[in-house]
Design an enzyme around this catalytic site. Structure first.
Site, mmCIF file in Angstrom:
data_model
loop_
_atom_site.group_PDB
_atom_site.id
_atom_site.type_symbol
_atom_site.label_atom_id
_atom_site.label_comp_id
_atom_site.label_asym_id
_atom_site.label_seq_id
_atom_site.Cartn_x
_atom_site.Cartn_y
_atom_site.Cartn_z
ATOM 1 N N GLY A 104 7.114 5.275 -2.366
ATOM 2 C CA GLY A 104 6.703 6.655 -2.125
ATOM 3 C C GLY A 104 7.213 7.591 -3.207
ATOM 4 N N THR A 105 8.490 7.490 -3.493
ATOM 5 C CA THR A 105 9.109 8.371 -4.482
ATOM 6 C C THR A 105 8.502 8.155 -5.863
ATOM 7 O OG1 THR A 105 11.153 8.243 -3.205
ATOM 8 C CG2 THR A 105 11.331 9.067 -5.468
ATOM 9 N N ASP A 127 13.691 -3.891 -0.007
ATOM 10 C CA ASP A 127 12.705 -4.948 0.234
ATOM 11 C C ASP A 127 12.306 -5.701 -1.027
ATOM 12 O OD1 ASP A 127 12.778 -3.972 2.788
ATOM 13 O OD2 ASP A 127 10.690 -3.311 2.857
#
EC number: 2.7.1.11
Lengths: 342, 342, 342, 342
Positions: A104-105, A127
């Site tokens: 996301g970032t 992950d």
């Protein structure tokens, strides 16, 4: 030069080590300084900033979490997010922004870069599912903790002739399950990449006990799913805050396994302990090198890039490439477990 | 097919994990079997062998050391070593030999291969100084232990305003010192690749205390040496068994440092604890994959090769290339410590 | 003399260390031998026995679980349990029986003793709730693991400004929660001895955030209960095997806390990892001394007793006394947390 | 009320936890405040003080060492030490002084108390040799580290058929050697309480290899000595700073053992790693309870006392009694090793 940093997404052992490396490299190698934005993109949108200097990053190498705090905000989806962030960056005189975060970032970082903001990204994910880098920091720590926990479960399972299932992190990619399962000698590894067949699992379990073994240890990614039509997953629904009620896949697989095989099954959900605390030495070195090379890249004008582990070297890959796809476990790696499971 | 295995050189966390992987892969994936030779090349010269099957490698994943035992013998230097080894290999019907070891063992393996014996090597070295592979198993464990120990020394040094020097393994290459020093926030890292200047070390230490810091932690490779002419190292001489009496470089550097700066200096020699015990999850996975791929290579006829970590994949490199030179720390990596020491 | 041993109840780090100590003491100190019964009282009822000698207990000191297996059977409730056990004991020529177990096992042992069977009990409980002994082995290991896990959760909670609740073992006694909470700096400790008041918990959490703190860590015994009438606990009901469906108290407290305070709350249930794996050095010493002194007591005719830690010494207490009541946390100990929580 | 604290002697895991407990208890339970003196008695003599409040002791629970620093000074031997200390105590308005330290510090504390200064002592010693308390904090951490290290050495020794000697702390008392030796399954434990007979050691080693074992692990207290007339210890002499040159007893015993038996012997000196770093959960709880109860005693006027662990309770013993003798390992405890060594 002034560098801005922020940490986004879930916390991860090594974030503070990156911050320390950015500050030390900027100050010692370039005489530059660093400003931190609190709580991910939120701090950049709201002008919530703090200067970071060497005394402030003292003792951060071994400390989990992030002193900047973190939050999950997607600035590209906000009205005038770009304008507000530009203003704040200008107000602080930031020359290059170094966002440290996961998919996301980094997606936001790639967008910001495409809008002309000088950005050098640092990949962060427990992950290990960010593409373009061999590994990300935090992953080795998570695998180490999971392995230590699974080591502990072996003797309990053996003493009571049980099946013990362990749910580990990994929403879209099974790297933690693969590596901790291989490291701890699990008899069963289930990852999101390959939907599981409940019947095959039952057969394996039954066959193992029939061969005289006293226990079964299974490692299940939280994102694992059954093959369509073989075993419906109960949906826990949402609570009033919109949080999904807990009905983990490992718990449900365990219940079904117990029902079908008659064996005693217990499930452990490792949860947040995988992402907290002191990073392993491997992750401290990787995080430190990421911070070092991101700062070098910022000073040398290599923006729009993400630092990446490539073999033993730290290189750069275009941010846009890195976020184009998730790095899942390839079939060849899943195939490596064959000789060690069952 | 029948595979022969042996473990040579110093012991190393992960050796047993390789043995387990070779046996499981041979049996489960190929229906082959495995014979082990005891105490390195010695067992092959003296026909000291034991069959290895799955029950025998049960529980080996987490166990340090090697159930085959090890010894340091260079068969190529023995009269008729080749003839005797050929005979023993024939007597046991060994199709491919898988020697697991460091530079010495792999050099012998390369020679054996050049003499026509089918060989697949597995690199093993705590020091991480074997060329052609990104990393070797055992190294991560050694760095983890050293890091944990250095972490512990920080608070003691601070409480007593001392210099604490830690001697870590690394005869020819400084990888352990580099990585544990970076992981544990050492203020000084001295490796064999770059002879140290005792005056520069004294200046750094003095300057650090003058800046108000309360302690100095230094990590020194056992193979570190002073710049010629700057500080003679006492030779401990040999005892009656031909063992060199202990006069470690860190101890001598510490004494000199204390004499010159007047600061209290203490030295800790980590020694054998770096090479024993349970491997880290990283090393268990690497050792398992090495054993798996060596067995596959043996069955696919890729002999004269050594398995190697290349990024995230396990590949093969010619044995002769791998032993042509040691892999020392390049100047670029040493340079990475600049921002973090002093 | 011949000693019989069995391990009952849930597994516990140190069980194997007791077995090793009994065998080594019997053989080395008395020239006696030892027979083990499998799966707790079940093995004594069904004549499922195995001789135990020194090679069999080699390497057991560090190994979790029990090589004898365990089961939960109450022989005093079976028809003719006593007769069958007497027969089996006679058939094996057992002079003294050494049952190792928790409240259930020791209650049966006390009954057996009252029926005239020579018995020396060894107390075992993760929960530390057996009376008459300062501590039991396994407890220190459980507290260590819980503490390490809570240490890890601090940084995550801080980074995300969350409440993190950890459910630890302790059905009737809060020793694990008390000690791991104190060791890990928890802000809230809830034990079975003192029903909790959900309103007081909410107030504490709210007040803590209002004082500017960024997180709350709470440790909850699995046996904790709310004050009557303050917060009903959902009953998960039983599944078709009679197992209670999981609806842990910490999870429910967390949901209620989130609902009432609006703070983000996460819950982790440590589960079986608390009871598996290598015992701590403390537990290895305690287990070894328990096994040693139980064997001495057996040879010196001190039957009907249980070994017990009394200060620094191992003494004996009558079995009947030890099982008369559970050892719960006294109010004075709960009061010790006052200065450290909130 | 105002409490003064200082930490004397060698550093020890748990010192900071005591400081935190004193400050939190004083502030929260009594509304009192706390002043710390730096570097042991030195700070009290030189008026080197710092106020300690709750924010300053934040995060100290897990941190090794002491934020107050430490030094070895015997104020009772200084000219007008008492006068200067009284003055400083008065200047800061200290009502009760809480010195935290070992034999030296507590002896000074007893003297100060006999001179009329209100004192409550807190015992601290890695070696566990302070009388009047079952245990001291730091000891469990030292034993844990030593045990973990010895665990690691087993596999190396086995793989190479060696004798491995480990020198652990314990100048006058063998508690660390006793407990880590028992916890790690050492074949030989040598403590200061019982001078060793080199011939008996050689016989044991030889006999063990003759029985077919592949290794010997020995744990030696640093303060161990040979029986008079059996094996002279080389004196390393003093260097120009008056420090004794290192010629540890384990090293010399090892050389002699190798010379006499012809077996390969290696020696590891654990050194300062035993006393640094994060305390175990056991030591954190003990240190916290010591700090709590010392503060309570100070407020309740129980001065001239030392807090002490008595079974599961924290009690008080007169300082004068506690320092009257060292607590060494009694013969009965040494005898407990018989069944486990050789």
């Amino acid at each position: 030069m002034r560098i801005g940093v922020l940490t986004g997404g879930g916390d991860c052992p090594g974030l503070n080590a990156v911050l320390r490396a950015v500050v030390r490299t900027a100050e010692k190698q370039y005489g530059s300084d660093v400003v931190g934005f609190r709580n991910g993109w939120r701090g950049l949108l709201d002008n919530d900033a703090m200067p970071l200097d060497r005394p402030m990053v003292h003792n951060l190498l071994t400390r989990g979490g992030t002193i900047l705090g973190s939050a999950r905000v997607a600035p590209q989806k906000l009205h005038d997010g770009l304008g507000r962030m530009r203003e704040v960056l200008d107000a602080h005189g930031v020359d290059v922004l170094v966002p440290i975060g996961g998919e996301g970032t980094l997606t936001a970082a790639a967008w910001l870069s495409s809008e002309g903001v000088p950005v050098v990204g640092v990949p962060k994910t427990i992950d290990n599912d960010i593409d373009g880098t061999d590994l990300t920091f935090g992953f080795d720590t998570a695998v180490s903790i999971a392995t230590e926990m699974i080591d502990r479960l072996h003797t309990t399972a053996e003493s009571h002739q049980r099946v013990l299932l362990v749910e580990v992190m990994g929403r879209h990619a099974g790297w933690i399950a693969l590596n901790s399962g291989m490291a701890a000698g699990a008899h069963l590894v289930i990852t999101p990449e390959e939907p599981f067949d409940i019947e095959a699992v039952c057969e394996m379990v039954t066959a193992r006990f029939e061969r005289g073994h006293r226990h079964v240890i299974g490692v299940i990614s939280e994102g694992a799913t059954p093959k369509p039509g073989t075993m419906p997953l109960r949906d826990g629904g949402l609570d009033e805050f919109g949080h999904r009620r807990f009905t983990g896949v490992a718990q449900q697989l365990g219940e079904e396994l117990e029902r079908r095989t008659g064996k005693e099954v217990r499930t452990t959900v490792l949860g947040h302990v995988q992402r907290g605390g002191t990073p392993t030495s491997f992750d401290r070195v990787l995080a430190t090198r990421f911070g070092l090379h991101a700062t070098i890249a910022a000073h040398e004008g290599h923006t729009g890039q993400m630092v990446a582990l490539q073999g033993t070297e730290i290189g750069l890959v275009p941010l846009a490439d890195a976020v184009a796809r998730l790095k899942t476990v390839p079939p060849s790696r899943l195939g490596e477990t064959t000789a060690f499971t069952g």
